[in-house]
Design a protein around this motif. Structure first.
Motif, short mmCIF file in Angstrom:
data_model
loop_
_atom_site.label_atom_id
_atom_site.label_comp_id
_atom_site.label_asym_id
_atom_site.label_seq_id
_atom_site.Cartn_x
_atom_site.Cartn_y
_atom_site.Cartn_z
N GLU A 1 -10.03 10.28 -6.34
CA GLU A 1 -8.69 10.57 -5.85
C GLU A 1 -8.72 10.94 -4.36
O GLU A 1 -7.88 10.49 -3.58
CB GLU A 1 -8.07 11.70 -6.67
CG GLU A 1 -6.64 12.05 -6.28
CD GLU A 1 -5.66 10.93 -6.53
OE1 GLU A 1 -4.64 10.88 -5.83
OE2 GLU A 1 -5.92 10.07 -7.40
N GLU B 1 -16.38 0.77 -5.91
CA GLU B 1 -15.69 2.05 -6.09
C GLU B 1 -16.33 2.93 -7.16
O GLU B 1 -16.05 4.13 -7.24
CB GLU B 1 -14.22 1.83 -6.42
CG GLU B 1 -13.93 1.16 -7.75
CD GLU B 1 -13.89 -0.35 -7.66
OE1 GLU B 1 -13.29 -0.98 -8.54
OE2 GLU B 1 -14.45 -0.89 -6.69
N LYS C 1 -8.99 8.06 -1.69
CA LYS C 1 -7.81 7.23 -1.40
C LYS C 1 -7.14 7.63 -0.10
O LYS C 1 -6.37 6.86 0.47
CB LYS C 1 -6.82 7.32 -2.56
CG LYS C 1 -7.31 6.71 -3.86
CD LYS C 1 -6.29 6.88 -4.97
CE LYS C 1 -6.82 6.29 -6.28
NZ LYS C 1 -5.87 6.48 -7.40
N TYR C 2 -7.44 8.84 0.38
CA TYR C 2 -6.79 9.35 1.59
C TYR C 2 -7.78 9.71 2.68
O TYR C 2 -7.37 10.20 3.73
CB TYR C 2 -5.94 10.57 1.23
CG TYR C 2 -5.02 10.33 0.06
CD1 TYR C 2 -3.89 9.54 0.21
CD2 TYR C 2 -5.31 10.85 -1.20
CE1 TYR C 2 -3.05 9.29 -0.87
CE2 TYR C 2 -4.48 10.61 -2.28
CZ TYR C 2 -3.35 9.83 -2.10
OH TYR C 2 -2.53 9.58 -3.18
N THR D 1 1.10 7.21 -6.43
CA THR D 1 0.03 8.20 -6.48
C THR D 1 0.56 9.59 -6.18
O THR D 1 0.13 10.57 -6.76
CB THR D 1 -1.06 7.84 -5.44
OG1 THR D 1 -1.46 6.49 -5.66
CG2 THR D 1 -2.26 8.75 -5.58
N TYR E 1 -11.70 4.54 -0.24
CA TYR E 1 -11.43 3.89 -1.53
C TYR E 1 -11.10 2.41 -1.35
O TYR E 1 -11.64 1.57 -2.07
CB TYR E 1 -10.28 4.61 -2.23
CG TYR E 1 -9.96 4.05 -3.59
CD1 TYR E 1 -10.71 4.40 -4.71
CD2 TYR E 1 -8.90 3.16 -3.76
CE1 TYR E 1 -10.43 3.88 -5.96
CE2 TYR E 1 -8.61 2.63 -5.01
CZ TYR E 1 -9.37 2.99 -6.10
OH TYR E 1 -9.08 2.46 -7.34
N THR E 2 -10.21 2.09 -0.39
CA THR E 2 -9.84 0.68 -0.20
C THR E 2 -11.04 -0.13 0.29
O THR E 2 -11.23 -1.29 -0.11
CB THR E 2 -8.69 0.56 0.80
OG1 THR E 2 -9.06 1.21 2.04
CG2 THR E 2 -7.43 1.20 0.26
N THR F 1 0.82 -1.21 0.00
CA THR F 1 0.00 0.00 0.00
C THR F 1 0.85 1.25 0.00
O THR F 1 0.53 2.24 -0.65
CB THR F 1 -0.91 0.00 1.24
OG1 THR F 1 -1.68 -1.19 1.25
CG2 THR F 1 -1.83 1.21 1.24
#
Length: 633
Positions: A172, A318, A175-176, A155, A309-310, A148
């Motif tokens: 995007e 997703e 993802k965080y 990324t 996201y994960t 990861t």
């Protein structure tokens, strides 16, 4: 079964004897001491080299700035005066001719000074550029075992090239964005907070000692794990039995990873929480990633952060992040100044959008509740942006509303001079206006991208191959560690900001991994303070018209400042002058106009708020400190 458990019992006993006894030979102790001294010497040399390079870079930027200022003086002021005197040289006894000659000599001197400053800057910049090409950068990213974190690096490179992800790019952003905690996870969070609260981990580990640091770390980690197991038994006896009966710590590896990941996720979503415990948490996880500690510990405590996201990708959902209703379903409802029926209409529209998305994308592997949990998590991110990024937007708006960029208003000019009022910089009104606007624009971009920067900061902190050194940075012992991922991302944000502003006033040096910002944790903590600095100022400025509705307070404001608007301008002008004057330290390396020095100046201004003439106005508006949660609701 007794035979099957025997080896693990013997291993535990042997490990206990190794930890409690002093079985190391004198030769081994001497070797460790020598290795420790070598590491400290290498760390000191690296810090000196970094400090020298940054100082030279800042000196080059200083020379460049002086050359530009001299050029402005020569072209705008002196040359114009020479031309005026040339037109009036018919004056008595040739006085104007003498003035013209003197100004011409001044113009030549300024031109020569400009050339010299530019030449010095060119020489240093050329030398620094040559060093960049000749130095071979050694990275340790290959040592990472976490896939990861590798994906995060890729990324980051993409995001750096394109700047920070846009607010509307949900794929995007997701993802965080950490997942919001469930009720069960909040129970585990309370256990973790209790264990960290009573722990003295950093007091025991982060000290200079001749005893083995690896053994001290391992002993402390096992103590914290034991405390958590005991707390589980105290809260749920049956669950606690499953954890401790006939089991060693390594048998509960998944449980410990689960609890520690919850703590990290909670902190990212709530920066104002766990202000003491999070430092212990990150440092103990950082130590647990050491190969020497893992060899004794025999299990890992770190696992990837669970993001929106994960979570969706694991369940094949997703695609909902690209849905056109995501903006409506997760946006903040800005109710200020709107009638009640309009606010109710916006709330119902948001709820309908959530229901539509939840029904559309729910499946066997992704329940409706899971979809709603993801939407709530993205909404939490929008709430964070509202309360942390928006104050910067309001301050930028106040700067443009109350001050002209080129012409200073009498009594409210932003110009500063080195040595006056504690300033370490010299800027005229126009240059200081630009400097303030650029600094706050940078803060806005950092806060807008804070979740990504936080994710990358943890990646740097918890990378197995990224070792740290314990050094006295002038503010006590700190862990000095390289920050390649967050550094790369920060320079990307800076490049985006410079492109927006069309130039840059001051230094563009970003301190990371040195005695100013020792590690990524300090970087995150530093920029988490921006909203705590700006929010009180914004609230006071907005509250002033309401205070003036009281006749007595209005009389006080009019007597002291002239009017409400004059009071607002007095506060803002003082902040824009001395909150961005390079103060806060006794040298240009620690403060000045570098990227981090701008925040140092702002904090220095905050520390002197009690001495300001307008401090009573702050108190009347409900202010009690810059540490958050200090205003009436």
């Amino acid at each position: 079964s007794h035979r099957a458990r025997a080896p693990s019992r013997m291993t535990a006993k042997a490990l206990t004897r190794a930890l409690d006894g002093d079985s190391d030979s004198d030769d081994a102790s001497a070797a460790r001491a020598t290795a420790s001294n070598d590491e400290e010497l290498l760390s000191s040399l690296q810090q000196i080299a970094t400090k020298l390079r940054v100082s030279r870079t800042q000196f080059a930027e200083y020379c460049r700035a002086r050359a530009e200022e001299l050029d402005d003086i020569s072209s705008d002021g002196v040359t114009a005066a020479v031309e005026a005197c040339e037109r009036l040289k018919t004056g008595k006894d040739g006085a104007f001719e003498d003035v013209a000659k003197g100004l011409a000599r001044t113009a030549r001197a300024l031109e020569q000074a400009k050339v010299d400053a530019a030449a010095t800057a060119n020489a240093i910049e050329s030398e620094l550029e040559g060093e960049k090409k000749s130095v071979v950068t050694v990275t340790r990213d290959e040592d990472m075992d976490d896939a990861t974190l590798e994906d995060a690096g890729e990324t980051t490179a993409t995001a750096t090239a394109a700047g920070a992800p846009k607010t509307s790019d949900f794929t995007e952003r997701a993802k965080y964005i950490p997942m919001r905690l469930t009720p069960e996870e909040r129970k585990a969070l309370r256990l973790l907070e209790a264990a960290l609260h009573v722990s003295e981990y950093t007091d025991v580990v982060d000290v200079f000692s001749y005893k083995s640091k690896t053994q001290r770390i391992t002993r402390q980690l096992k103590e914290i794990c034991a405390i958590m197991c005991g707390l589980v038994v105290a809260t749920d006896y049956r669950a606690g039995q499953k954890l401790i009966i006939d089991k060693e710590f390594k048998d509960n590896e998944e449980f410990f990873q689960y609890v520690f990941e919850i703590g990290r996720r909670h902190k990212v979503m709530n920066p104002e929480k766990m202000r003491t415990e999070y430092g212990k948490l990150v440092f103990l996880l950082q130590d647990s990633q050491s190969p020497d500690v893992q060899e004794l510990l025999d299990f890992k405590l770190v696992k990837p952060l669970k993001t929106v996201y994960t979570f969706l990708k694991e369940r094949g959902g997703e695609s909902l992040l690209a849905d056109s209703l995501m903006e409506t379903a997760t946006s903040e409802i800005m109710h200020e100044g709107l009638p009640r029926h309009e606010v109710q209409k916006m709330i119902k529209k948001k709820e309908r959008a959530r229901e539509v998305i939840a029904s559309k994308y729910s499946s066997v592997s992704l329940s409706k509740e899971d979809v709603l949990q993801c939407l709530y998590s993205v909404s939490d991110n929008n709430a964070y942006l509202r309360f942390n990024r928006d104050p910067v937007d309001r301050m930028l708006e106040m700067l443009t509303t109350h001050f002209d960029p080129s012409t200073p208003e009498k009594g409210y000019g932003l110009g500063i001079t080195m040595g006056m009022g504690g300033a370490r910089l010299s800027h005229n009104h126009q240059r200081q206006y630009t400097y303030c606007a650029q600094s706050m624009t940078l803060w806005r971009e950092v806060l807008n991208d804070m979740f990504r920067l936080w994710y990358l900061a943890e990646s740097d902190l918890l990378c197995e191959g990224n070792r740290y050194s314990l050094s006295n940075t002038g503010q006590g012992l700190n862990r000095v560690q390289h920050c390649p991922r967050v550094g790369k991302a920060m320079y990307g944000v800076l490049a985006t900001c410079q492109q927006k502003c069309g130039g840059w006033v001051g230094s563009s040096v970003v301190h990371l991994g040195d005695h100013n910002v020792p590690n990524a944790l300090v970087f995150i903590d530093k920029y988490s303070q921006v909203s705590r600095i700006l929010n009180p100022i914004v609230l006071v400025i907005q509250e002033l018209p309401n205070l003036a509705k009281d006749p007595g307070l209005k009389a006080y404001i009019d007597t002291q400042f002239g009017s409400v608007e004059a009071c607002q301008k007095t506060i803002l002008a003082d902040f824009f002058r001395h909150g961005f004057d390079g103060s806060g330290s006794d040298n240009f390396f620690d403060a000045g106009s570098c990227i981090d020095g701008r925040l140092t100046s702002a904090w220095n201004w905050c520390s002197k708020i009690e001495k300001k003439s307008y401090y009573p106005v702050f108190k009347l508006a409900g202010f009690s400190g810059f540490d958050g949660g200090d205003f009436r609701s």
